[in-house]
Scaffold this motif. Structure first.
Motif, mmCIF file in Angstrom:
data_model
loop_
_atom_site.group_PDB
_atom_site.id
_atom_site.type_symbol
_atom_site.label_atom_id
_atom_site.label_comp_id
_atom_site.label_asym_id
_atom_site.label_seq_id
_atom_site.Cartn_x
_atom_site.Cartn_y
_atom_site.Cartn_z
ATOM 1 N N ASP A 117 88.291 -30.102 41.702
ATOM 2 C CA ASP A 117 88.403 -30.308 40.093
ATOM 3 C C ASP A 117 87.984 -28.396 39.318
ATOM 4 O OD1 ASP A 117 89.280 -30.513 37.633
ATOM 5 O OD2 ASP A 117 89.249 -32.546 37.459
ATOM 6 N N LEU A 118 87.646 -27.970 37.737
ATOM 7 C CA LEU A 118 87.282 -26.871 36.960
ATOM 8 C C LEU A 118 85.881 -26.971 36.930
ATOM 9 C CD1 LEU A 118 90.426 -26.335 34.357
ATOM 10 C CD2 LEU A 118 89.478 -25.067 37.407
ATOM 11 N N GLY A 119 85.294 -25.633 36.987
ATOM 12 C CA GLY A 119 83.580 -26.085 36.426
ATOM 13 C C GLY A 119 82.969 -25.451 37.689
ATOM 14 N N ALA A 120 82.990 -26.207 39.180
ATOM 15 C CA ALA A 120 82.882 -25.370 39.869
ATOM 16 C C ALA A 120 82.143 -23.508 40.375
ATOM 17 C CB ALA A 120 83.625 -25.552 41.630
ATOM 18 N N GLN A 121 80.831 -23.879 40.542
ATOM 19 C CA GLN A 121 80.019 -22.335 40.193
ATOM 20 C C GLN A 121 79.552 -22.208 41.560
ATOM 21 O OE1 GLN A 121 78.394 -21.046 36.426
ATOM 22 N NE2 GLN A 121 78.323 -23.518 35.907
ATOM 23 N N VAL A 122 79.179 -20.871 42.199
ATOM 24 C CA VAL A 122 78.269 -20.944 42.920
ATOM 25 C C VAL A 122 77.635 -19.575 42.636
ATOM 26 C CG1 VAL A 122 79.707 -19.224 44.073
ATOM 27 C CG2 VAL A 122 77.530 -19.745 45.351
ATOM 28 N N GLY A 123 76.060 -19.350 42.734
ATOM 29 C CA GLY A 123 75.712 -18.309 41.678
ATOM 30 C C GLY A 123 73.912 -18.139 42.704
ATOM 31 N N THR A 124 73.195 -16.832 42.757
ATOM 32 C CA THR A 124 72.078 -16.614 43.768
ATOM 33 C C THR A 124 71.247 -16.043 42.616
ATOM 34 O OG1 THR A 124 71.331 -14.675 45.547
ATOM 35 C CG2 THR A 124 73.048 -14.247 43.981
ATOM 36 N N VAL A 125 70.165 -16.373 42.668
ATOM 37 C CA VAL A 125 68.912 -15.669 41.468
ATOM 38 C C VAL A 125 68.374 -14.008 42.317
ATOM 39 C CG1 VAL A 125 66.903 -16.133 41.384
ATOM 40 C CG2 VAL A 125 67.850 -18.202 42.118
ATOM 41 N N ILE A 126 68.287 -13.566 40.748
ATOM 42 C CA ILE A 126 68.977 -12.071 40.926
ATOM 43 C C ILE A 126 66.724 -12.118 40.805
ATOM 44 C CG2 ILE A 126 68.961 -9.690 40.143
ATOM 45 C CD1 ILE A 126 70.810 -10.883 42.006
ATOM 46 N N TYR A 127 66.071 -11.383 41.572
ATOM 47 C CA TYR A 127 64.790 -10.984 40.759
ATOM 48 C C TYR A 127 64.362 -9.368 40.665
ATOM 49 C CZ TYR A 127 64.258 -15.366 43.658
ATOM 50 O OH TYR A 127 64.274 -16.767 43.847
ATOM 51 N N LEU A 128 64.299 -9.932 39.869
ATOM 52 C CA LEU A 128 63.842 -7.750 39.065
ATOM 53 C C LEU A 128 62.733 -7.796 39.979
ATOM 54 C CD1 LEU A 128 64.084 -8.998 34.753
ATOM 55 C CD2 LEU A 128 65.575 -8.274 37.133
ATOM 56 N N LYS A 129 62.886 -6.165 39.878
ATOM 57 C CA LYS A 129 61.356 -5.231 40.312
ATOM 58 C C LYS A 129 60.748 -5.025 39.048
ATOM 59 C CE LYS A 129 63.354 -5.269 44.633
ATOM 60 N NZ LYS A 129 62.753 -5.898 45.702
ATOM 61 N N HIS A 130 60.629 -4.839 37.786
ATOM 62 C CA HIS A 130 60.229 -4.611 37.434
ATOM 63 C C HIS A 130 61.017 -4.992 36.100
ATOM 64 C CE1 HIS A 130 58.021 -1.258 39.438
ATOM 65 N NE2 HIS A 130 58.901 -1.124 39.498
ATOM 66 N N LYS A 131 59.872 -5.322 35.114
ATOM 67 C CA LYS A 131 59.839 -5.858 33.662
ATOM 68 C C LYS A 131 59.170 -4.521 32.701
ATOM 69 C CE LYS A 131 59.866 -10.278 35.833
ATOM 70 N NZ LYS A 131 58.979 -11.556 36.719
ATOM 71 N N PRO A 132 60.278 -5.132 31.496
ATOM 72 C CA PRO A 132 61.700 -5.747 31.394
ATOM 73 C C PRO A 132 62.651 -4.620 31.969
ATOM 74 C CG PRO A 132 61.210 -4.202 29.493
ATOM 75 C CD PRO A 132 60.183 -4.527 30.744
ATOM 76 N N SER A 133 63.939 -5.196 32.656
ATOM 77 C CA SER A 133 64.961 -4.492 32.788
ATOM 78 C C SER A 133 66.459 -5.298 32.380
ATOM 79 C CB SER A 133 65.051 -4.746 34.105
ATOM 80 O OG SER A 133 64.460 -4.922 35.176
ATOM 81 N N LYS A 134 66.655 -3.609 31.469
ATOM 82 C CA LYS A 134 68.013 -3.622 31.426
ATOM 83 C C LYS A 134 69.430 -3.877 32.349
ATOM 84 C CE LYS A 134 69.367 -1.009 28.157
ATOM 85 N NZ LYS A 134 69.174 0.810 27.000
ATOM 86 N N VAL A 135 71.112 -5.105 32.205
ATOM 87 C CA VAL A 135 71.398 -5.511 33.000
ATOM 88 C C VAL A 135 73.068 -4.134 32.520
ATOM 89 C CG1 VAL A 135 73.207 -7.190 34.129
ATOM 90 C CG2 VAL A 135 70.756 -7.738 33.320
ATOM 91 N N LEU A 136 73.394 -3.783 33.273
ATOM 92 C CA LEU A 136 74.337 -2.884 33.439
ATOM 93 C C LEU A 136 75.488 -3.708 34.059
ATOM 94 C CD1 LEU A 136 72.257 0.147 34.148
ATOM 95 C CD2 LEU A 136 72.984 -0.987 32.021
ATOM 96 N N THR A 137 75.265 -3.695 35.206
ATOM 97 C CA THR A 137 76.626 -4.456 35.665
ATOM 98 C C THR A 137 76.828 -6.186 36.197
ATOM 99 O OG1 THR A 137 76.870 -3.095 37.796
ATOM 100 C CG2 THR A 137 77.800 -2.402 36.036
ATOM 101 N N ALA A 138 77.779 -6.840 36.067
ATOM 102 C CA ALA A 138 77.514 -7.866 36.715
ATOM 103 C C ALA A 138 78.404 -7.870 38.458
ATOM 104 C CB ALA A 138 77.799 -8.920 36.380
ATOM 105 N N ASN A 139 78.278 -7.955 39.637
ATOM 106 C CA ASN A 139 79.426 -7.603 40.759
ATOM 107 C C ASN A 139 79.399 -8.759 42.207
ATOM 108 O OD1 ASN A 139 79.344 -4.275 40.564
ATOM 109 N ND2 ASN A 139 77.622 -5.084 40.129
ATOM 110 N N PHE A 140 80.883 -8.961 42.367
ATOM 111 C CA PHE A 140 80.996 -9.794 43.022
ATOM 112 C C PHE A 140 82.164 -9.579 44.423
ATOM 113 C CE2 PHE A 140 80.111 -11.318 39.026
ATOM 114 C CZ PHE A 140 79.078 -12.695 38.654
#
Length: 288
Positions: free
Chosen positions: A138-161
């Motif tokens: 059924d709908l709503g299935a998800q898969v994802g990975t944890v993104i670990y920041l190298k430096h904080k704060p960080s500004k997210v520009l793009t997400a890629n799959f």
């Protein structure tokens, strides 16, 4: 041998479908305007029973007797979450969601030397042989990975799959960025403050989503996830769609959920292959 082991470890094995006692059909609307609400998450909390409303706000959900006293959570970005018992939903299947108060944007004072360096975070592998699938009934299935920041704060520009192959045809996805809890596990709190829905029939290669205008500035690691919310049916998704994957030693914790509102589960290769862990071809570009 390595390839066969890799593929075995990277398959997401989800629970079988629940036996149907009856089926609930209804519609989700805005409580004020009466307009249908698309892509609303509907499901029994922490159980493998859930779905997503269609573009017209309609939904269909199984109603097994053994879960009749369980709580169904109905949630959508910008609306108050609604909780009802499954047996109540069966008698009143049409739902009206109230809008949540809009939080004012935080004013951030940034030093001039911030966000000068652009970097890529996550796993950029684009293999067509080492793959990971979304499997669900059924709908709503998800898969994802944890993104670990190298430096904080960080500004997210793009997400890629990175899509390894797509023989399912046009598929509708939703991009999700989730906050992690104190133990590093994903919560249901979304860090992206708008709905990002993508209709794609890309057969292979990267899907890239521009987030620069969202001005997402983070001081915490997060889960980058993609959610199947429409398009091809479940059989085509299971058999005809996969993302690039691989093995490695670096942190690349992978989590999945089987349907809407199901519990997050962590995927791991365990102690085999000298401690190597599966990696998923999801990554972001950031400035820090």
């Amino acid at each position: 041998m390595l390839r066969s082991l890799l593929v075995a470890f990277l398959l997401i094995l989800l629970a079988p479908a629940t036996t149907l006692a009856q089926s609930i059909s209804g519609r989700v609307t805005d409580a004020i305007t009466g307009q249908p609400l698309p892509f609303v998450n509907i499901g029994v909390v922490a159980k493998a029973l859930g779905t997503v409303s269609s573009a017209q706000g309609t939904y269909q959900l199984a109603c097994p007797d053994k879960l009749a006293a369980d709580t169904v959570r109905i949630s959508s970005l910008g609306y108050r979450t609604l909780n009802v018992l499954l047996r109540q939903l069966a008698t009143q299947p049409n739902l009206a969601l109230s809008r949540a108060p809009v939080a004012l944007a935080e004013v951030q004072v940034q030093a001039k030397n911030l966000f000068k360096r652009t970097r890529t975070l996550g796993f950029t592998g684009n293999s067509e042989s080492a793959t990971m699938s979304i499997k669900s009934t059924d709908l709503g299935a998800q898969v994802g990975t944890v993104i670990y920041l190298k430096h904080k704060p960080s500004k997210v520009l793009t997400a890629n799959f990175n899509v390894a192959f797509n023989r399912a045809g046009k598929v509708t996805f939703r991009l999700n960025l989730y906050r992690l809890d104190a133990q590093g596990k994903p919560t249901d709190e979304k860090l992206l403050r708008r709905e990002v829905v993508l209709n794609t029939d890309v057969t292979k290669g990267p899907i890239s989503i521009d987030l620069a205008a969202d001005k997402i500035i983070l001081e915490e690691d997060f889960l980058l996830a993609i959610e199947w919310i429409g398009g091809a049916d479940a059989a085509k998704i299971q058999q005809g769609l996969a993302f690039s994957a691989g093995l490695g030693y670096a942190n690349n914790d992978i989590y999945f959920r089987t349907v809407s509102q199901a519990a997050w589960e962590r995927l791991s290769a365990g102690a085999v292959l000298a401690g190597m862990q599966p990696k998923l071809g999801f990554f972001v570009t950031v400035q820090d």
